[in-house]
Design a protein around this motif. Sequence first.
Motif, PDB file in Angstrom:
ATOM      1  N   PRO A 107       6.762   8.084   1.256  1.00  0.00           N
ATOM      2  CA  PRO A 107       5.569   8.756   0.735  1.00  0.00           C
ATOM      3  C   PRO A 107       4.850   7.954  -0.347  1.00  0.00           C
ATOM      4  CG  PRO A 107       7.557   9.877  -0.009  1.00  0.00           C
ATOM      5  CD  PRO A 107       7.992   8.819   0.953  1.00  0.00           C
ATOM      6  N   THR A 108       5.593   7.226  -1.184  1.00  0.00           N
ATOM      7  CA  THR A 108       4.985   6.393  -2.228  1.00  0.00           C
ATOM      8  C   THR A 108       5.776   5.103  -2.352  1.00  0.00           C
ATOM      9  OG1 THR A 108       6.281   7.295  -4.053  1.00  0.00           O
ATOM     10  CG2 THR A 108       4.182   8.395  -3.550  1.00  0.00           C
ATOM     11  N   ILE A 109       5.101   4.058  -2.829  1.00  0.00           N
ATOM     12  CA  ILE A 109       5.763   2.780  -3.094  1.00  0.00           C
ATOM     13  C   ILE A 109       5.181   2.176  -4.367  1.00  0.00           C
ATOM     14  CG2 ILE A 109       6.213   2.297  -0.653  1.00  0.00           C
ATOM     15  CD1 ILE A 109       3.844   0.234  -0.841  1.00  0.00           C
ATOM     16  N   TYR A 110       5.877   1.186  -4.895  1.00  0.00           N
ATOM     17  CA  TYR A 110       5.357   0.370  -5.984  1.00  0.00           C
ATOM     18  C   TYR A 110       4.717  -0.881  -5.379  1.00  0.00           C
ATOM     19  CZ  TYR A 110       8.036   3.026  -9.444  1.00  0.00           C
ATOM     20  OH  TYR A 110       8.526   4.016 -10.241  1.00  0.00           O
ATOM     21  N   PRO A 111       3.739  -1.484  -6.041  1.00  0.00           N
ATOM     22  CA  PRO A 111       3.192  -2.743  -5.530  1.00  0.00           C
ATOM     23  C   PRO A 111       4.276  -3.817  -5.374  1.00  0.00           C
ATOM     24  CG  PRO A 111       1.786  -1.880  -7.264  1.00  0.00           C
ATOM     25  CD  PRO A 111       3.013  -1.011  -7.224  1.00  0.00           C
ATOM     26  N   SER A 112       5.271  -3.794  -6.240  1.00  0.00           N
ATOM     27  CA  SER A 112       6.340  -4.790  -6.163  1.00  0.00           C
ATOM     28  C   SER A 112       7.155  -4.657  -4.879  1.00  0.00           C
ATOM     29  CB  SER A 112       7.252  -4.692  -7.386  1.00  0.00           C
ATOM     30  OG  SER A 112       7.833  -3.414  -7.470  1.00  0.00           O
ATOM     31  N   ASP A 113       7.187  -3.472  -4.275  1.00  0.00           N
ATOM     32  CA  ASP A 113       7.885  -3.316  -2.990  1.00  0.00           C
ATOM     33  C   ASP A 113       7.222  -4.182  -1.926  1.00  0.00           C
ATOM     34  OD1 ASP A 113       9.539  -1.435  -4.217  1.00  0.00           O
ATOM     35  OD2 ASP A 113       8.321   0.265  -3.521  1.00  0.00           O
ATOM     36  N   ALA A 114       5.902  -4.200  -1.894  1.00  0.00           N
ATOM     37  CA  ALA A 114       5.176  -5.047  -0.943  1.00  0.00           C
ATOM     38  C   ALA A 114       5.360  -6.519  -1.300  1.00  0.00           C
ATOM     39  CB  ALA A 114       3.704  -4.674  -0.928  1.00  0.00           C
ATOM     40  N   ALA A 115       5.344  -6.848  -2.593  1.00  0.00           N
ATOM     41  CA  ALA A 115       5.542  -8.232  -3.018  1.00  0.00           C
ATOM     42  C   ALA A 115       6.909  -8.736  -2.582  1.00  0.00           C
ATOM     43  CB  ALA A 115       5.381  -8.343  -4.534  1.00  0.00           C
ATOM     44  N   ARG A 116       7.949  -7.910  -2.735  1.00  0.00           N
ATOM     45  CA  ARG A 116       9.300  -8.296  -2.306  1.00  0.00           C
ATOM     46  C   ARG A 116       9.365  -8.502  -0.798  1.00  0.00           C
ATOM     47  NH1 ARG A 116      10.729  -4.494  -6.366  1.00  0.00           N
ATOM     48  NH2 ARG A 116      11.918  -5.483  -8.013  1.00  0.00           N
ATOM     49  N   TRP A 170       9.264 -13.449  -4.886  1.00  0.00           N
ATOM     50  CA  TRP A 170       8.344 -12.314  -4.845  1.00  0.00           C
ATOM     51  C   TRP A 170       7.581 -12.098  -6.138  1.00  0.00           C
ATOM     52  CZ3 TRP A 170       8.797  -8.204  -8.166  1.00  0.00           C
ATOM     53  CH2 TRP A 170       9.998  -8.096  -8.863  1.00  0.00           C
ATOM     54  N   SER A 171       8.104 -12.516  -7.273  1.00  0.00           N
ATOM     55  CA  SER A 171       7.467 -12.176  -8.549  1.00  0.00           C
ATOM     56  C   SER A 171       6.061 -12.774  -8.668  1.00  0.00           C
ATOM     57  CB  SER A 171       8.327 -12.603  -9.731  1.00  0.00           C
ATOM     58  OG  SER A 171       8.487 -14.007  -9.736  1.00  0.00           O
ATOM     59  N   ARG A 172       5.790 -13.899  -8.018  1.00  0.00           N
ATOM     60  CA  ARG A 172       4.443 -14.492  -8.057  1.00  0.00           C
ATOM     61  C   ARG A 172       3.433 -13.633  -7.306  1.00  0.00           C
ATOM     62  NH1 ARG A 172       3.048 -16.694  -3.296  1.00  0.00           N
ATOM     63  NH2 ARG A 172       4.722 -17.066  -1.817  1.00  0.00           N
ATOM     64  N   LEU A 173       3.909 -12.679  -6.501  1.00  0.00           N
ATOM     65  CA  LEU A 173       3.023 -11.825  -5.715  1.00  0.00           C
ATOM     66  C   LEU A 173       2.798 -10.441  -6.327  1.00  0.00           C
ATOM     67  CD1 LEU A 173       4.203 -12.658  -2.084  1.00  0.00           C
ATOM     68  CD2 LEU A 173       2.212 -13.528  -3.318  1.00  0.00           C
ATOM     69  N   GLU A 174       3.326 -10.209  -7.526  1.00  0.00           N
ATOM     70  CA  GLU A 174       3.153  -8.888  -8.131  1.00  0.00           C
ATOM     71  C   GLU A 174       1.681  -8.556  -8.391  1.00  0.00           C
ATOM     72  OE1 GLU A 174       6.433  -7.142 -10.755  1.00  0.00           O
ATOM     73  OE2 GLU A 174       6.473  -9.308 -11.173  1.00  0.00           O
ATOM     74  N   GLU A 175       0.942  -9.449  -9.051  1.00  0.00           N
ATOM     75  CA  GLU A 175      -0.473  -9.170  -9.315  1.00  0.00           C
ATOM     76  C   GLU A 175      -1.292  -9.181  -8.027  1.00  0.00           C
ATOM     77  OE1 GLU A 175      -3.873  -7.903 -10.878  1.00  0.00           O
ATOM     78  OE2 GLU A 175      -1.888  -7.775 -11.793  1.00  0.00           O
ATOM     79  N   PRO A 176      -1.066 -10.117  -7.087  1.00  0.00           N
ATOM     80  CA  PRO A 176      -1.776 -10.016  -5.806  1.00  0.00           C
ATOM     81  C   PRO A 176      -1.515  -8.689  -5.078  1.00  0.00           C
ATOM     82  CG  PRO A 176      -0.897 -12.215  -6.041  1.00  0.00           C
ATOM     83  CD  PRO A 176      -0.356 -11.394  -7.197  1.00  0.00           C
ATOM     84  N   ALA A 177      -0.310  -8.132  -5.213  1.00  0.00           N
ATOM     85  CA  ALA A 177      -0.011  -6.840  -4.584  1.00  0.00           C
ATOM     86  C   ALA A 177      -0.797  -5.717  -5.263  1.00  0.00           C
ATOM     87  CB  ALA A 177       1.488  -6.551  -4.626  1.00  0.00           C
ATOM     88  N   ARG A 178      -0.956  -5.802  -6.575  1.00  0.00           N
ATOM     89  CA  ARG A 178      -1.770  -4.806  -7.292  1.00  0.00           C
ATOM     90  C   ARG A 178      -3.236  -4.905  -6.857  1.00  0.00           C
ATOM     91  NH1 ARG A 178       0.572  -2.577 -12.040  1.00  0.00           N
ATOM     92  NH2 ARG A 178      -1.460  -2.455 -13.051  1.00  0.00           N
ATOM     93  N   THR A 194      -9.179   0.958 -14.068  1.00  0.00           N
ATOM     94  CA  THR A 194      -8.790   1.102 -15.467  1.00  0.00           C
ATOM     95  C   THR A 194      -7.305   1.376 -15.660  1.00  0.00           C
ATOM     96  OG1 THR A 194      -9.360   3.452 -15.407  1.00  0.00           O
ATOM     97  CG2 THR A 194     -11.085   1.928 -16.118  1.00  0.00           C
ATOM     98  N   ALA A 195      -6.543   1.516 -14.588  1.00  0.00           N
ATOM     99  CA  ALA A 195      -5.110   1.819 -14.698  1.00  0.00           C
ATOM    100  C   ALA A 195      -4.369   0.676 -15.376  1.00  0.00           C
ATOM    101  CB  ALA A 195      -4.518   2.086 -13.320  1.00  0.00           C
ATOM    102  N   LYS A 196      -3.582   0.992 -16.353  1.00  0.00           N
ATOM    103  CA  LYS A 196      -2.761   0.018 -17.064  1.00  0.00           C
ATOM    104  C   LYS A 196      -1.295   0.370 -16.829  1.00  0.00           C
ATOM    105  CE  LYS A 196      -6.165  -1.822 -19.561  1.00  0.00           C
ATOM    106  NZ  LYS A 196      -7.021  -2.663 -18.799  1.00  0.00           N
ATOM    107  N   GLY A 197      -0.445  -0.619 -16.759  1.00  0.00           N
ATOM    108  CA  GLY A 197       0.978  -0.393 -16.601  1.00  0.00           C
ATOM    109  C   GLY A 197       1.372  -0.126 -15.159  1.00  0.00           C
ATOM    110  N   PRO A 198       2.624   0.291 -14.966  1.00  0.00           N
ATOM    111  CA  PRO A 198       3.123   0.497 -13.603  1.00  0.00           C
ATOM    112  C   PRO A 198       2.423   1.665 -12.915  1.00  0.00           C
ATOM    113  CG  PRO A 198       4.798   1.103 -15.222  1.00  0.00           C
ATOM    114  CD  PRO A 198       3.632   0.544 -15.982  1.00  0.00           C
ATOM    115  N   PHE A 199       2.222   1.518 -11.617  1.00  0.00           N
ATOM    116  CA  PHE A 199       1.654   2.610 -10.842  1.00  0.00           C
ATOM    117  C   PHE A 199       2.303   2.651  -9.476  1.00  0.00           C
ATOM    118  CE2 PHE A 199      -1.556  -0.829 -10.156  1.00  0.00           C
ATOM    119  CZ  PHE A 199      -1.486  -0.955  -8.772  1.00  0.00           C
ATOM    120  N   ARG A 200       2.146   3.790  -8.818  1.00  0.00           N
ATOM    121  CA  ARG A 200       2.652   3.965  -7.463  1.00  0.00           C
ATOM    122  C   ARG A 200       1.469   4.056  -6.507  1.00  0.00           C
ATOM    123  NH1 ARG A 200       7.954   4.628  -7.184  1.00  0.00           N
ATOM    124  NH2 ARG A 200       7.987   5.664  -5.171  1.00  0.00           N
TER     125      ARG A 200
END
Length: 128
Positions: free
Chosen positions: A68-77, A84-92, A117-123
């Motif tokens: 139902p929900t994921i973090y952007p880092s799930d797609a980056a991984r 995968w860490s280099r893909l965190e911002e591209p996933a956002r 305007t979202a700051k910090g972690p999001f789903r």
Amino acid sequence: MAHRQRGSTQEPDDKTCVSCGRRMEWRAKWAANWAEVRYCSAACRRRGVTPTDQELEAKILSLLAAAPTIYPSDAARAVGGDDWSRLEEPARRAARRLVAAGEVQITQAGSVVDPSTAKGPFRIRRAR
């Protein structure tokens, strides 16, 4: 083209940057070519949308088919493997582009937030 009233002038509606997915507000310096403006900054113009960015968008949608929900880092991984860490911002950025396309929503603490305007972690969840 839709317009909104600001002060005593009519200005066109905001757009979304095709690279980062953030909202671009109309600026007077873009008045002559607002219809052609696609990027919010020179950095976004240089970056563009790469095949990896498109792969991240597709991976976000496929992961949301199973959860139902994921973090952007799930797609980056899933796309980047051990690096995968280099893909965190591209996933956002990919998530923000999908919001602009009406495919997904970005949430924080269970509430839908503005991706510009979202700051910090999001789903990420499917659009409702």
